[in-house]
Scaffold this motif. Structure first.
Motif, PDB file in Angstrom:
ATOM      1  N   PHE A 102      41.157  37.029  35.773  1.00 28.43           N
ATOM      2  CA  PHE A 102      42.386  37.555  35.182  1.00 28.43           C
ATOM      3  C   PHE A 102      42.273  37.593  33.655  1.00 28.43           C
ATOM      4  O   PHE A 102      42.629  38.582  33.010  1.00 28.43           O
ATOM      5  N   THR A 124      48.465  39.661  40.552  1.00 27.42           N
ATOM      6  CA  THR A 124      48.324  39.173  41.923  1.00 27.42           C
ATOM      7  C   THR A 124      48.970  40.130  42.914  1.00 27.42           C
ATOM      8  O   THR A 124      48.398  40.452  43.965  1.00 27.42           O
ATOM      9  N   PHE A 177      37.086  36.089  44.458  1.00 22.38           N
ATOM     10  CA  PHE A 177      38.382  36.233  43.808  1.00 22.38           C
ATOM     11  C   PHE A 177      39.237  34.981  43.997  1.00 22.38           C
ATOM     12  O   PHE A 177      39.999  34.602  43.100  1.00 22.38           O
ATOM     13  N   ALA A 178      39.127  34.352  45.164  1.00 18.33           N
ATOM     14  CA  ALA A 178      39.897  33.125  45.404  1.00 18.33           C
ATOM     15  C   ALA A 178      39.416  31.992  44.507  1.00 18.33           C
ATOM     16  O   ALA A 178      40.217  31.211  43.982  1.00 18.33           O
ATOM     17  N   TYR A 220      39.850  33.352  40.401  1.00 15.32           N
ATOM     18  CA  TYR A 220      40.964  34.272  40.106  1.00 15.32           C
ATOM     19  C   TYR A 220      41.418  34.175  38.648  1.00 15.32           C
ATOM     20  O   TYR A 220      41.526  35.177  37.956  1.00 15.32           O
ATOM     21  N   ARG A 221      41.681  32.962  38.164  1.00 14.31           N
ATOM     22  CA  ARG A 221      42.215  32.801  36.813  1.00 14.31           C
ATOM     23  C   ARG A 221      41.246  33.297  35.738  1.00 14.31           C
ATOM     24  O   ARG A 221      41.642  34.062  34.853  1.00 14.31           O
ATOM     25  N   LEU A 250      40.473  44.991  46.227  1.00 14.60           N
ATOM     26  CA  LEU A 250      40.315  43.879  45.286  1.00 14.60           C
ATOM     27  C   LEU A 250      39.474  44.285  44.078  1.00 14.60           C
ATOM     28  O   LEU A 250      39.883  44.099  42.919  1.00 14.60           O
ATOM     29  N   TYR A 285      40.536  45.066  39.740  1.00 21.50           N
ATOM     30  CA  TYR A 285      39.841  44.516  38.564  1.00 21.50           C
ATOM     31  C   TYR A 285      39.291  45.646  37.690  1.00 21.50           C
ATOM     32  O   TYR A 285      39.406  45.609  36.459  1.00 21.50           O
ATOM     33  N   LEU A 323      46.870  43.188  43.358  1.00 21.56           N
ATOM     34  CA  LEU A 323      45.729  42.930  44.238  1.00 21.56           C
ATOM     35  C   LEU A 323      46.125  43.064  45.708  1.00 21.56           C
ATOM     36  O   LEU A 323      45.441  43.733  46.494  1.00 21.56           O
TER      37      LEU A 323
END
Length: 266
Positions: A154, A216, A146-147, A150-151, A26, A30, A219
């Motif tokens: 990103f 996604t 990350f959950a 996430y956006r 993960l 990034y 990841l």
């Protein structure tokens, strides 16, 4: 070879390998998307200074490495953001200074000098139950981070200026992800070592990038490759009596070459 699973030290190694594999899968995605690979290298080598200082003071080496890794990460990000220094110059400074400080303090430590190979090249078979718990806590923290974000992550990874126009809380998120990167690097030192940890954060992601451009999917796939490659490398190192960190990285390299050839044929 599977008889090793009966031993507690190998069970710890397997668990730690999977947990760190998920974390690096993960975090590494990034890092690659943000083009922070060499920043991560600077943080990794700077942490060696904390490791040496901790030996000198009689403290936990991982604690010292974590403190130096966090300090180096925030210094590089802060000074480069304020345009006071060029980013590559800062990376070079912290990279060399960290290694020099570590070697100096280990040399000054009275008595027998500790074996540096386990930290330079990794030795997952010596991992303790406490380190497995730390790896599990970090893995859970990274998954939840990350959950939840996430956006925004990103946006930041691909276009920082776009993030500002959409009122993303850049400072808080960058502090959070920087802390997770530094801690992930420190725990990964036990698996792959300071010298090889950078490949752990880039090679599974490069393989995933051959097949998917979607963030996604990258990841997910890089996490799977990181875990599978780590476990295969660990069993191979135990069977062939080779250093675990180097064997895992070579396993990643083999997967990379096979995937590259398959993509070329298609």
């Amino acid at each position: 070879m599977f008889e090793l699973l009966r031993y507690g030290f190998f069970q710890n190694a397997i668990l730690c390998t999977i947990l760190i594999g998920v974390s690096c899968g993960l975090i590494g995605t990034y890092i690659v998307a943000k083009r922070m690979v060499f920043i991560s290298g600077g943080i990794t080598h700077a942490s060696f200074g904390g490791l040496g200082l901790a030996y000198f003071l009689g403290l936990s080496p991982l604690f010292g490495a974590a403190v130096f890794a966090l300090a180096a990460a925030f210094c590089i990000l802060y000074l480069s953001d304020n345009k006071r220094f060029k980013e590559d110059s800062l990376i070079g400074i912290f990279w060399s200074a960290g290694m020099a400080i570590g070697v100096l303090f280990i040399y000054l430590t009275p008595g027998y000098a500790p074996n540096l190979l386990s930290y330079l090249f990794g030795n997952i078979l010596t991992v303790t139950g406490e380190q497995v718990i730390l790896s599990g806590v970090l893995c859970l923290a990274i998954i939840l981070f990350f959950a939840k974000f996430y956006r925004p992550l990103f946006y930041i990874a691909f276009d920082k200026e776009y993030s500002r126009t959409h009122f993303v809380a850049l400072n808080g998120l960058e502090i959070g992800i920087t802390v997770l990167i530094a801690l992930c690097i420190v725990l990964c030192m036990k698996l792959a070592g300071i010298i090889l940890v950078i490949s752990y954060l880039t090679m599974p992601q490069a393989i995933a990038g051959m097949f998917y451009k979607n963030f996604t999917k990258q990841l997910v796939l890089s996490t799977i490759i990181s875990c599978v490659g780590s476990v295969i490398g660990l069993f191979a190192s135990a069977a062939l009596k080779l250093p675990s960190g180097a064997t895992i990285v070579l396993c990643f390299l083999l997967i990379f070459i096979v995937c590259y050839l398959l993509r070329r044929r298609k």
